[in-house]
Design an enzyme around this catalytic site. Structure first.
Site, PDB file in Angstrom:
ATOM      1  N   LYS A  22       0.859  -1.187   0.000  1.00 44.20           N
ATOM      2  CA  LYS A  22       0.000   0.000   0.000  1.00 44.20           C
ATOM      3  C   LYS A  22       0.892   1.233   0.000  1.00 44.20           C
ATOM      4  CE  LYS A  22      -3.544   2.422   2.612  1.00 44.20           C
ATOM      5  NZ  LYS A  22      -4.566   2.347   3.638  1.00 44.20           N
ATOM      6  N   LYS A  70       1.340  10.030   5.493  1.00 41.79           N
ATOM      7  CA  LYS A  70       1.502   8.672   6.015  1.00 41.79           C
ATOM      8  C   LYS A  70       2.778   8.028   5.491  1.00 41.79           C
ATOM      9  CE  LYS A  70      -3.497   8.196   6.666  1.00 41.79           C
ATOM     10  NZ  LYS A  70      -4.665   7.306   6.625  1.00 41.79           N
ATOM     11  N   GLU A  90       7.731  -6.513   1.250  1.00 49.02           N
ATOM     12  CA  GLU A  90       6.529  -6.324   2.074  1.00 49.02           C
ATOM     13  C   GLU A  90       5.622  -7.544   1.983  1.00 49.02           C
ATOM     14  OE1 GLU A  90       5.336  -4.370   4.223  1.00 49.02           O
ATOM     15  OE2 GLU A  90       6.340  -2.438   4.073  1.00 49.02           O
ATOM     16  N   LYS A  93      -2.337  -1.523  -3.803  1.00 54.93           N
ATOM     17  CA  LYS A  93      -3.166  -0.324  -3.736  1.00 54.93           C
ATOM     18  C   LYS A  93      -2.313   0.919  -3.778  1.00 54.93           C
ATOM     19  CE  LYS A  93      -6.142   1.904  -0.451  1.00 54.93           C
ATOM     20  NZ  LYS A  93      -6.491   2.021   0.902  1.00 54.93           N
ATOM     21  N   SER A 151     -10.376   5.587  -4.515  1.00 56.99           N
ATOM     22  CA  SER A 151     -11.322   6.694  -4.669  1.00 56.99           C
ATOM     23  C   SER A 151     -10.895   7.704  -5.731  1.00 56.99           C
ATOM     24  CB  SER A 151     -11.514   7.390  -3.322  1.00 56.99           C
ATOM     25  OG  SER A 151     -10.269   7.816  -2.797  1.00 56.99           O
ATOM     26  N   TYR A 172     -15.532   1.120  -6.546  1.00 57.63           N
ATOM     27  CA  TYR A 172     -16.766   1.796  -6.127  1.00 57.63           C
ATOM     28  C   TYR A 172     -17.856   1.644  -7.178  1.00 57.63           C
ATOM     29  CZ  TYR A 172     -13.715   3.534  -2.528  1.00 57.63           C
ATOM     30  OH  TYR A 172     -12.836   3.575  -1.476  1.00 57.63           O
TER      31      TYR A 172
HETATM   32  C1  PBG Z   1      -7.422   3.541   5.692  1.00 56.05           C
HETATM   33  C2  PBG Z   1      -7.728   3.377   4.247  1.00 56.05           C
HETATM   34  C3  PBG Z   1      -7.536   4.300   3.213  1.00 56.05           C
HETATM   35  C4  PBG Z   1      -8.088   3.727   2.072  1.00 56.05           C
HETATM   36  C5  PBG Z   1      -8.566   2.473   2.420  1.00 56.05           C
HETATM   37  N1  PBG Z   1      -8.327   2.252   3.769  1.00 56.05           N
HETATM   38  C6  PBG Z   1      -6.988   5.678   3.217  1.00 56.05           C
HETATM   39  C7  PBG Z   1      -5.630   5.934   3.682  1.00 56.05           C
HETATM   40  O1  PBG Z   1      -4.806   5.022   3.873  1.00 56.05           O
HETATM   41  O2  PBG Z   1      -5.337   7.105   3.913  1.00 56.05           O
HETATM   42  C8  PBG Z   1      -8.155   4.395   0.729  1.00 56.05           C
HETATM   43  C9  PBG Z   1      -9.216   3.897  -0.186  1.00 56.05           C
HETATM   44  C10 PBG Z   1      -9.519   4.784  -1.336  1.00 56.05           C
HETATM   45  O3  PBG Z   1      -8.899   5.843  -1.567  1.00 56.05           O
HETATM   46  O4  PBG Z   1     -10.461   4.436  -2.066  1.00 56.05           O
HETATM   47  N2  PBG Z   1      -6.206   3.145   6.145  1.00 56.05           N
END
Ligand code: PBG
Length: 349
Positions: A211, A235, A251, A266, A292, A331
């Site tokens: 991620k 983050k 990872e 992701k 998203s 989505y």
């Molecule tokens: C939370 C999380 C996130 C997403 C899924 N779980 C956001 C982030 O890590 O800041 C993002 C999903 C998306 O953008 O559709 N840890």
């Protein structure tokens, strides 16, 4: 390549000439069984609140969430991922609400599994919906590095303990798949041990193994209301650097070794190379998350008439399958599943 042909004996266009031969020679297909539908839940009743940066997506109260899940199930979607929008009054520095067995996610999971037991339910493990600072873990002053990020750091091992508890309350509520999305070190092993210890050995772990610290999560953070909490924070001390590919394999290797049943890469489209490498190297069930921001990009262009939504959404999803995904979080899952039922992707000309 030994099968290299020569023009004019070989003409690639022959097989492309008709719809039937295009269909027959197609390498990948997309079906509703490939889709995981992420859904946002908030408090209330009969309440749907549209998300401005994600046209067509709303946060739903539990009763409407249950209806949506039923529709997804009827359309052939195998699993949903439930994300809570926590009331600001319940957010704290340490995100204690995450481990409350009666919190919004747990109530939502119970309601969904009661009404629709045959659909898989996936829940994130991470503290960001629950913390006032919007980080996925516990933020602690770092005396040794007071100059660093205002002297605070998301601590690892202490966070992992809380995440394990969060996993347990969700699993006890009926969640089928625990999906740690926090990127702490050692969390897969800790969550696995905690689940085994609680007699929850049937509960699967889908690791957000690779991620990335991505700007494509913007609309999601709007949706769950963590954007304001995070403020100028980021983050990057736990999510991966977008410049790194091989690191993703390390990872993943750790997570596989710690007991992950399934893997996720992701975001999706900007990381297709990572998806391909992970699937090739490990062969575990591997999912891509069309996040998203990817959804928002396609929708916004379509709204302006710049892209043809019906075609670009399918093209983006088949791209994940071609790159090795066993499934895709999107989505658009419901509308795509319905469209595929009416006209399967492998029969489109
Ligand atoms: C939370 C999380 C996130 C997403 C899924 N779980 C956001 C982030 O890590 O800041 C993002 C999903 C998306 O953008 O559709 N840890």
């Amino acid at each position: 390549m030994h099968f290299l042909g020569r023009f004019p004996r070989t003409r690639m266009r022959r097989d492309r000439r008709d719809a039937w031969s295009r269909r027959l020679t197609r390498e990948h297909v997309l079906t509703p069984s490939d889709l995981i539908w992420p859904l946002f839940v908030h408090e209330g009743e009969g309440l749907a609140t549209p998300i401005a940066s994600m046209p067509g997506v709303s946060r739903l109260s539990i009763d409407l969430l249950v209806e949506a899940v039923k529709e997804g199930h009827a359309a052939g979607i195998p699993a949903v991922a439930i994300f809570p929008v926590i009331d600001p009054s319940k957010k704290t520095n340490d995100g204690e609400e995450a481990t409350n067995p009666d919190n919004l996610v747990c109530r939502a999971v119970r309601a969904v599994k009661t009404a629709c037991p045959d659909i898989g339910v996936i829940c994130d493990v991470a503290l960001d919906p629950f913390t006032t600072h919007g980080q996925d873990g516990l933020l602690r002053p770092d005396d040794r590095a007071p100059w660093y990020a205002n002297g605070a750091y998301v601590v690892n091992d202490e966070t992992v303990e809380v995440l394990s508890q969060q996993a347990i309350v969700q699993a006890r509520a009926g969640c089928d798949v625990i999906a740690p999305s926090d990127m702490m070190d050692g969390r897969i092993g800790a969550v696995r041990d905690a689940l085994e210890h609680e007699g929850l050995s049937h509960v699967r772990i889908l690791s957000y193994a690779a991620k990335y610290a991505s700007a494509f999560y913007g609309p999601f953070r709007d949706a769950v209301g963590s954007k304001g909490n995070l403020g100028k924070g980021d983050k990057r001390t736990y999510q991966m650097d977008p410049s790194n590919g091989i690191e993703a394999l390390r990872e993943v290797a750790l997570d596989v070794e710690e007991g992950a049943d399934m893997l996720m890469v992701k975001p999706g489209m900007p990381y297709l190379d990572v998806l391909w490498r992970v699937k090739e190297a490990f062969g575990l069930p591997t999912f891509a998350y069309q996040v998203s921001g990817e959804y928002a990009m396609l929708k916004a262009s379509a709204e302006r008439g710049w892209l043809d939504w019906d075609r670009v959404i399918l093209e983006s999803l088949i791209g994940f399958k071609r790159a090795g995904a066993d499934g895709i979080l999107t989505y658009a899952a419901l509308e795509v599943a319905r469209a595929l039922r009416n006209e399967p992707h492998d029969s489109r000309p």
